[in-house]
Design an enzyme around this catalytic site. Structure first.
Site, mmCIF file in Angstrom:
data_model
loop_
_atom_site.group_PDB
_atom_site.id
_atom_site.type_symbol
_atom_site.label_atom_id
_atom_site.label_comp_id
_atom_site.label_asym_id
_atom_site.label_seq_id
_atom_site.Cartn_x
_atom_site.Cartn_y
_atom_site.Cartn_z
ATOM 1 C CE1 TYR A 49 72.917 50.497 38.372
ATOM 2 C CE2 TYR A 49 73.932 52.944 38.972
ATOM 3 C CZ TYR A 49 72.860 52.044 37.616
ATOM 4 O OH TYR A 49 72.751 52.063 36.481
ATOM 5 C CD GLU A 66 88.968 56.725 21.114
ATOM 6 O OE1 GLU A 66 90.274 56.136 21.194
ATOM 7 O OE2 GLU A 66 88.129 55.957 21.649
ATOM 8 C CG HIS A 71 72.731 59.367 31.276
ATOM 9 N ND1 HIS A 71 74.150 59.058 30.548
ATOM 10 C CD2 HIS A 71 72.200 59.550 29.985
ATOM 11 C CE1 HIS A 71 73.732 59.318 29.122
ATOM 12 N NE2 HIS A 71 72.182 59.403 28.992
ATOM 13 C CB CYS A 88 55.531 56.413 46.253
ATOM 14 S SG CYS A 88 57.714 56.036 47.078
ATOM 15 C CB CYS A 125 60.494 55.089 46.104
ATOM 16 S SG CYS A 125 59.487 53.934 47.276
ATOM 17 C CG ASP A 127 81.038 62.130 37.921
ATOM 18 O OD1 ASP A 127 81.719 61.792 36.648
ATOM 19 O OD2 ASP A 127 80.373 62.788 37.912
ATOM 20 C CB SER A 156 82.251 56.777 23.022
ATOM 21 O OG SER A 156 81.106 56.863 23.485
ATOM 22 N NE ARG A 180 78.600 53.107 37.284
ATOM 23 C CZ ARG A 180 77.575 52.926 36.384
ATOM 24 N NH1 ARG A 180 76.380 52.791 36.792
ATOM 25 N NH2 ARG A 180 77.520 54.362 35.581
HETATM 26 N N1 APR Z 1 90.517 63.472 28.019
HETATM 27 C C1 APR Z 1 89.295 63.005 26.852
HETATM 28 N N2 APR Z 1 88.930 62.203 26.219
HETATM 29 C C2 APR Z 1 88.796 61.317 26.920
HETATM 30 C C3 APR Z 1 89.656 61.152 28.326
HETATM 31 C C4 APR Z 1 89.910 62.401 28.510
HETATM 32 N N3 APR Z 1 91.018 62.441 29.782
HETATM 33 N N4 APR Z 1 89.816 59.921 28.706
HETATM 34 C C5 APR Z 1 89.000 59.585 27.799
HETATM 35 N N5 APR Z 1 88.324 60.095 27.021
HETATM 36 C C6 APR Z 1 87.565 59.031 25.848
HETATM 37 C C7 APR Z 1 87.370 58.015 25.594
HETATM 38 O O1 APR Z 1 87.955 58.340 24.246
HETATM 39 C C8 APR Z 1 85.653 57.800 24.665
HETATM 40 O O2 APR Z 1 85.671 58.761 23.331
HETATM 41 O O3 APR Z 1 86.431 59.770 26.644
HETATM 42 C C9 APR Z 1 84.717 58.639 26.002
HETATM 43 C C10 APR Z 1 84.196 58.433 27.103
HETATM 44 O O4 APR Z 1 82.890 57.136 26.059
HETATM 45 P P1 APR Z 1 82.805 56.114 26.894
HETATM 46 O O5 APR Z 1 83.301 54.981 28.316
HETATM 47 O O6 APR Z 1 81.803 55.813 26.093
HETATM 48 O O7 APR Z 1 81.425 57.186 27.710
HETATM 49 P P2 APR Z 1 80.457 58.001 27.385
HETATM 50 O O8 APR Z 1 80.152 58.191 26.098
HETATM 51 O O9 APR Z 1 79.701 58.637 29.179
HETATM 52 O O10 APR Z 1 79.131 57.199 27.602
HETATM 53 C C11 APR Z 1 77.762 57.423 27.572
HETATM 54 O O11 APR Z 1 77.181 55.191 28.097
HETATM 55 O O12 APR Z 1 77.202 53.019 29.198
HETATM 56 C C12 APR Z 1 76.322 54.238 29.061
HETATM 57 O O13 APR Z 1 74.901 55.904 30.722
HETATM 58 C C13 APR Z 1 76.550 55.447 29.959
HETATM 59 O O14 APR Z 1 76.621 57.773 30.253
HETATM 60 C C14 APR Z 1 77.107 56.390 29.609
HETATM 61 C C15 APR Z 1 76.538 56.330 28.057
#
Ligand code: APR
Length: 270
Positions: free
Chosen positions: A63, A237, A119, A130, A127, A104, A211, A66
């Site tokens: 963390y 995608e 999230h 507490c 903490c 972020d 995703s 990040r």
């Molecule tokens: N513009 C649009 N989409 C994008 C871009 C971009 N520039 N770059 C990447 N992506 C898409 C990818 O294709 C993917 O489908 O963003 C998505 C990111 O997916 P993840 O990396 O799985 O992130 P997220 O969906 O936020 O994950 C959800 O999983 O690990 C946990 O708590 C964590 O909040 C996170 C949660």
């Protein structure tokens, strides 16, 4: 896009569900892309109470890393388009709500006000004694973490003694604090989602840069789509749910969002 813009011009409420993809163009690694590993772990391996109990030093290194990465990042045109749209439609009596999985704070930095960080945030701690949640932007969050957290797999672990990890400062309990990010794992309470369903059912929904593999966020857009709410997916995608949405805009959201959320000619001037 013209079809989407027609819905956009008429929508009274717009809900934007965002994931790591909206911050990708700011230089923040996504979770399942190439930058998804820290040393030999993925975020979901370390973002659990079990991982923290087993090795709090390792989880805090993660963390800390990040926090220090995100601290140097700025909102990109995608974040800024969302914040500008919220302010512009607010002056027209229309409501934009952003539900983000991101920790972020870049939506907040871009000026988004109506924001649900389901999230949590990298800059909040909880903490373990507490339960008090506190904001903490210190860099490093404690002296022992200074210079630690490098992401390369071969990095030697810092093995910081618990008493030197971040402690609860506000309560005086001095308990070990963890990050206040929503941790994954069976049986964990989902983040507070009260009245979310009510809002989601009256709107146009945009699902940006996620995703859709982590619940409960992954269920929001398909649920409202099933109720007839038009959903637009903005992603590089297609995703497992793409065929359930009315619109899919393929490409970097730093480009697609500014076009999609720009002022429409039918908007009342304000
Ligand atoms: N513009 C649009 N989409 C994008 C871009 C971009 N520039 N770059 C990447 N992506 C898409 C990818 O294709 C993917 O489908 O963003 C998505 C990111 O997916 P993840 O990396 O799985 O992130 P997220 O969906 O936020 O994950 C959800 O999983 O690990 C946990 O708590 C964590 O909040 C996170 C949660």
């Amino acid at each position: 896009m013209a079809d989407f813009r027609t819905f956009f011009a008429k929508a009274k409420h717009i809900v934007i569900i965002s994931g790591a993809g909206v911050s990708a163009e700011s230089g923040v690694p996504t979770f399942r892309g190439a930058g998804g590993y820290w040393r030999k772990w993925q975020a979901q391996d370390l973002a659990t109470p079990q991982a923290f109990a087993h090795n709090p030093s390792r989880v805090w290194e993660f963390y800390h890393y990040r926090r220090e990465v995100v601290r140097t990042k700025e909102p990109n045109p995608g974040h800024l388009a969302i914040a500008e749209c919220e302010a512009r439609l607010g002056r027209q009596g229309r409501r934009v709500m952003v539900i983000t999985q991101n920790i972020d704070e870049l939506h907040r930095k871009a000026g988004t006000k109506n924001l649900l960080e389901i999230h949590g945030s990298l800059f909040k701690t909880r903490c373990t004694s507490c339960g008090v949640v506190a904001e903490n932007y210190k860099s490093p969050i404690c002296p022992a973490l200074s210079g630690t957290g490098a992401p390369e797999p071969e990095t030697q672990e810092a093995r910081i003694p618990v008493e030197k990890l971040p402690r609860g400062l506000l309560t005086g309990a001095g308990g070990l604090v963890s990050s206040n990010c929503f941790w994954l794992g069976p049986g964990l309470n989902p983040p507070p989602l009260d009245d979310l369903e009510r809002i989601m059912n009256k709107c146009l929904c945009c699902k940006v840069g996620t995703s859709s593999v982590v619940y409960p966020a992954a269920m929001f857009a398909p649920q409202v789509s099933a109720r007839g709410v038009p959903v637009a997916e903005f992603n590089m995608e297609t995703t497992p749910a793409t065929n359930r949405f009315r619109f899919h805009f393929q490409g970097p959201c730093g480009s697609t969002l500014p076009e999609a959320l720009a002022r429409h000619e039918n908007e009342t001037v304000s």
